[in-house]
Design a protein around this motif. Structure first.
Motif, PDB file in Angstrom:
ATOM      1  N   UNK A 154       1.004   8.819   1.340  1.00 47.26           N
ATOM      2  CA  UNK A 154       1.726   9.029   0.081  1.00 47.26           C
ATOM      3  C   UNK A 154       1.988   7.742  -0.675  1.00 47.26           C
ATOM      4  N   UNK A 155       1.582   6.608  -0.128  1.00 45.70           N
ATOM      5  CA  UNK A 155       1.883   5.328  -0.767  1.00 45.70           C
ATOM      6  C   UNK A 155       0.861   5.044  -1.861  1.00 45.70           C
ATOM      7  N   UNK A 156       1.137   5.550  -3.035  1.00 47.45           N
ATOM      8  CA  UNK A 156       0.275   5.340  -4.193  1.00 47.45           C
ATOM      9  C   UNK A 156       0.969   4.381  -5.148  1.00 47.45           C
ATOM     10  N   UNK A 179       9.669   2.497  -7.894  1.00 46.53           N
ATOM     11  CA  UNK A 179       8.516   2.957  -7.115  1.00 46.53           C
ATOM     12  C   UNK A 179       7.778   1.782  -6.485  1.00 46.53           C
ATOM     13  N   UNK A 180       8.539   0.795  -6.015  1.00 43.50           N
ATOM     14  CA  UNK A 180       7.975  -0.366  -5.348  1.00 43.50           C
ATOM     15  C   UNK A 180       7.632  -1.521  -6.266  1.00 43.50           C
ATOM     16  N   UNK A 181       7.540  -1.292  -7.568  1.00 43.09           N
ATOM     17  CA  UNK A 181       7.138  -2.364  -8.482  1.00 43.09           C
ATOM     18  C   UNK A 181       8.358  -3.153  -8.946  1.00 43.09           C
ATOM     19  N   UNK A 203      11.769   0.021  -0.907  1.00 38.06           N
ATOM     20  CA  UNK A 203      10.959  -0.471  -2.012  1.00 38.06           C
ATOM     21  C   UNK A 203       9.808  -1.333  -1.498  1.00 38.06           C
ATOM     22  N   UNK A 204      10.067  -2.135  -0.466  1.00 35.15           N
ATOM     23  CA  UNK A 204       8.991  -2.921   0.120  1.00 35.15           C
ATOM     24  C   UNK A 204       7.902  -2.038   0.707  1.00 35.15           C
ATOM     25  N   UNK A 205       8.314  -0.945   1.332  1.00 33.90           N
ATOM     26  CA  UNK A 205       7.336   0.002   1.899  1.00 33.90           C
ATOM     27  C   UNK A 205       6.496   0.628   0.798  1.00 33.90           C
ATOM     28  N   UNK A 206       7.130   1.026  -0.333  1.00 40.17           N
ATOM     29  CA  UNK A 206       6.386   1.623  -1.435  1.00 40.17           C
ATOM     30  C   UNK A 206       5.389   0.641  -2.032  1.00 40.17           C
TER      31      UNK A 206
END
Length: 814
Positions: free
Chosen positions: A614-616, A688-690, A757-760
């Motif tokens: 799911x990590x898009x 979303x991680x950004x 957030x780091x994981x995303x």
């Protein structure tokens, strides 16, 4: 002189008269100070409304020893802490939270600014405009005006009926008489005898006591002075109360001559009145379809007085049954009063308070000390509670538009009232222990050798599409009661949505967390029957900048149109199909192998299918997009989101550093120099991680095009500003940034958010350590280059505003 002491707490009165309360909490990662001045807006001469609030602002503007850029606010922001102040009717509070290593330096700055503020005329003239902007926003805010109107029924002589916010007309800075009044107020009340200092932290009591003695010596010494006399609340109101808000039912009670213990009695009653337990008032109002929420709180409390507001947010059906809803409220109050001593609830209250003390951060613990909140309901508070309930009758109503019922209407049939049950998560109830295979999609976060009592779980479901708003609102309603129980047991439960993702986060005391998660999973798959009728979005925010902040995540991901709220899908079959198509993953923090047994047993029953795919990464837009949002306010507000061009650790660290370096200058330029408004901020955020920078401004005068022009001008000058940044200051800022990323200085919620957030973004569980390593490689040229990259990436920026697209490089969202 010591007043009281035990192994973890101590109360002192120091040499110069400062009263001190100390609390040693070894589990804390930060320390907090809360300094209360026993004087507020009601202690000001009526000739100068807003003077106390004005002084609260002025003391933050720097001293001879600590100019503004070295003062408390800039210092706390630089070290990733929290700082604020508040002027109330009879008190003014100053408070901050910092890492233990720099806490003493923060306290030194607090004492200096309170004892020796500059109070320069040019500073006063600029800050008065800020207060005027606050006043305009206050006068346009529906909630603020509603609360102000509620006081219309008290005595015309009571200061609650007067204006105290302060504005351009009531703060004549050029007047010698005003200047004399300002200095007199400071000299009269900003003295040690008028102050109480609360210090909470992991430091031993002897260290905290030493810091308190330093504060006592640094503050201006002086005896306690008498405050302004207290007028009675009851008396001739002087005018007819205004019409009530049709969406609210307000039962307002003005009480004079209350007995000791009223403070804790009101907190006790507030807790149980707002409880959503079956057999309670809120549950019954919701069952009848009359209410969305219920609260009981003192709008004003001082000495032996209290103005208590019992407020019900009514649905459309509730507005049509207003009199019956009012009668229902009084029926419940009479039922609650019928209990002799509330002994079972007193025991529950003690357990709740105990759990709170085990889980709250330093600043919240300091706040509780300042407000004198106790760990139990003492006998004198029981007597005070009886006295209060005897006054809460239909004949004593004071609320605008409310009146006693000559003949209470006949109520719809309902079951007998029940007192709140014991919280099942407070007493070590049985939790899932069935062995289950480790699920790879539930990833283990960064190892923490000294993890204490806390743990956290973050779950995410990826749906087929984002247009399931009605089902999400229904499930959110289904989880509300569980969220209340979890909060009382020391666990924060949050259910949110972002694009096609639904997220469930539990964060707090580790022991009950698996059992709470098990109940949440049950409710997500089999919602409560009444929740199917509560599938509507919450009321919109009234303050424009807050409404924009609520909408920003979806817009930042490129979703410029709201998700459809299709009520036709509100049936169990649609929910079952949704879960069948959903995929999920998650992150666990603070659980070792033994603790994971119960957690994995629950995870095995999660709806949907586990997935590691799911990590898009979020995709950057190819043009700068401007979205206009109608907020129903005359205020202008603008949010600007500037995402980093990549998800690399290098860009992550550079954008964090830019955010830290820009925070004070951006605030100084737009709020102080340009005086655009009181809501001005810039901050680092991850979506979303950004990583990215988020800028916000709300202004009563400048429109959105002008606000954008000021922000653009500031950003264009950024590379040159950074090129001239002193090397010593830059190194200090980088050290502070590295410290703020140290897990030892972060709370559990912050650590979970960073790990998630780091994981995303695709980083390993060693994310925080990697960030700290790269901070050490920052230098001036690297940051200047980052500033140029920021400006070059304008094509990917997103703006949310209350005004139309200004054109230029911006494209209107479609």
């Amino acid at each position: 002189m010591t007043e009281s002491s035990d192994q973890s707490r101590e109360s002192l009165v120091l040499a110069y008269g400062l009263r001190v309360r100390l609390r040693h909490e070894p589990r804390l990662r930060r320390a907090a100070a809360w300094l209360r001045v026993e004087a507020g807006s009601h202690d000001v001469d009526a000739q100068w409304p807003g003077l106390a609030h004005f002084l609260e602002h002025l003391v933050f503007l720097g001293t001879e020893r600590f100019p503004r850029e070295q003062g408390l606010m800039a210092f706390v922001q630089r070290h990733g802490g929290q700082v604020n102040a508040r002027t109330s009717e009879r008190t003014t509070d100053y408070f901050f939270e910092l890492p233990q290593a720099v806490f003493g330096e923060g306290l030194e700055r607090l004492c200096d600014m309170l004892a020796r503020p500059r109070l320069a005329i040019e500073d006063q003239q600029r800050e008065r405009e800020v207060l005027h902007a606050e006043f305009i926003a206050w006068s346009r805010d529906a909630q603020a005006q509603h609360l102000f109107r509620l006081a219309g029924g008290v005595s015309a002589r009571h200061p609650l009926r007067a204006f105290h916010a302060g504005n351009r007309d009531t703060l004549p800075v050029a007047s010698p008489e005003f200047q004399q009044a300002l200095h007199d107020f400071h000299q009269r009340y900003y003295r040690t005898g008028q102050m109480t200092l609360q210090l909470v932290g992991p430091q031993p009591l002897r260290i905290l006591a030493g810091l308190a003695r330093d504060a006592d010596a640094a503050l201006a010494a002086g005896p306690r002075r008498a405050n302004a006399p207290v007028e009675t609340l009851l008396g001739d109101p002087g005018e007819a109360p205004p019409a009530s808000d049709p969406q609210r039912l307000n039962l307002l009670f003005a009480c004079d001559s209350l007995p000791p213990g009223t403070d804790e009695a009101l907190r006790f009653l507030e807790l149980w009145a707002g409880s959503a337990h079956p057999g309670g008032l809120l549950a019954e109002l919701r069952r009848l379809g009359w209410a969305q929420s219920l609260s009981l709180s003192p709008l004003y409390q001082y000495a032996d007085q209290a103005l208590v507001n019992f407020e019900v947010q009514l649905t459309e059906a509730g507005q049509q049954s207003r009199a019956a809803a009012q009668a229902l409220c009084f029926d419940w109050l009479e039922y609650f009063q019928s209990h002799a001593d509330w002994e079972p609830l007193r025991e529950e209250y003690r357990l709740l308070r105990s759990r709170q003390s085990q889980t709250e951060g330093a600043l919240e613990l300091a706040r509780r000390l300042a407000h004198g909140q106790l760990s139990e309901l003492p006998d004198e508070a029981v007597l005070a509670l009886r006295a209060l309930l005897e006054r809460f009758t239909p004949q004593s109503l004071l609320a605008p538009g409310a009146k006693a019922l000559d003949e209470p209407p006949r109520l719809p049939p309902f079951g007998p009232w029940r007192m709140p049950p014991r919280n099942r998560f407070l007493r070590g109830q049985c939790r899932p222990t069935q062995a289950s295979p480790r699920i790879a999609a539930l990833e283990q976060g960064e190892h923490e050798p000294n993890r204490g009592l806390e743990g956290a779980v973050h779950l995410r479901w990826r749906l087929a599409n984002r247009h399931h708003a009605a089902l999400w609102h229904m499930l959110d309603a289904s989880l509300r009661r569980l969220g209340e129980e979890a909060r009382q047991a020391g666990v924060q439960l949050e259910f949110s949505r972002l694009g096609p993702d639904w997220q469930l986060r539990l964060c707090g005391v580790r022991e009950p967390l698996p059992a709470i998660l098990e109940q949440a999973v049950e409710l997500l798959q089999r919602p409560t029957p009444e929740s199917w009728r509560q599938a509507s979005p919450p009321p919109r925010q009234q303050v424009p900048i807050r409404e924009l902040l609520a909408l920003w995540p979806e817009h930042g991901l490129g979703h410029h149109r709201p998700a459809r709220n299709d009520s036709s899908e509100l049936h169990p079959e649609a929910l079952q199909r949704l879960w069948q198509q959903a995929r999920w993953d998650g992150l666990v923090l603070g659980f070792d192998d033994a603790d994971r047994l119960a957690l994995d047993a629950v995870a095995a029953r999660l709806p949907g299918s586990a997935s590691n795919e799911l990590l898009q990464p979020s995709i950057l837009p190819d043009r700068a997009t401007w979205s206009q949002v109608a907020c129903g306010s005359d205020e202008h507000a603008l949010l600007l989101w500037c995402p980093a061009p990549s998800l690399s650790i290098q860009d992550d660290v550079a954008w964090r550093a830019l955010a830290q370096l820009l925070q004070a200058p951006f605030y100084q330029r737009l709020r102080t120099e340009l005086q655009l408004g009181y809501a001005v901020f810039s901050a680092f955020r991850q979506l979303a991680g950004r990583p990215g920078l988020l800028f916000g401004v709300q202004s009563p005068g400048s429109d959105c095009a002008a606000l954008w022009g000021h922000i653009a001008e500031f950003l264009e000058a950024l590379p040159e500003r950074l090129a001239q940044w002193p090397g010593t200051s830059l190194r200090e800022q980088c050290v502070a940034l590295a410290d703020s990323l140290d897990g030892g200085n972060l709370g559990l919620t912050q650590r979970l958010e960073m790990q998630w957030q780091g994981r995303l973004a695709g980083h390993s569980s060693d994310y925080s350590n990697m960030l700290r390593e790269w901070v050490g490689q920052l230098d001036g040229p690297t940051l200047v280059e980052a500033a140029h990259r920021l400006l070059d990436s304008q094509v990917s920026w997103t703006a949310l505003a209350t005004g139309p697209c200004p054109g230029g490089s911006w494209y209107e969202a479609v």
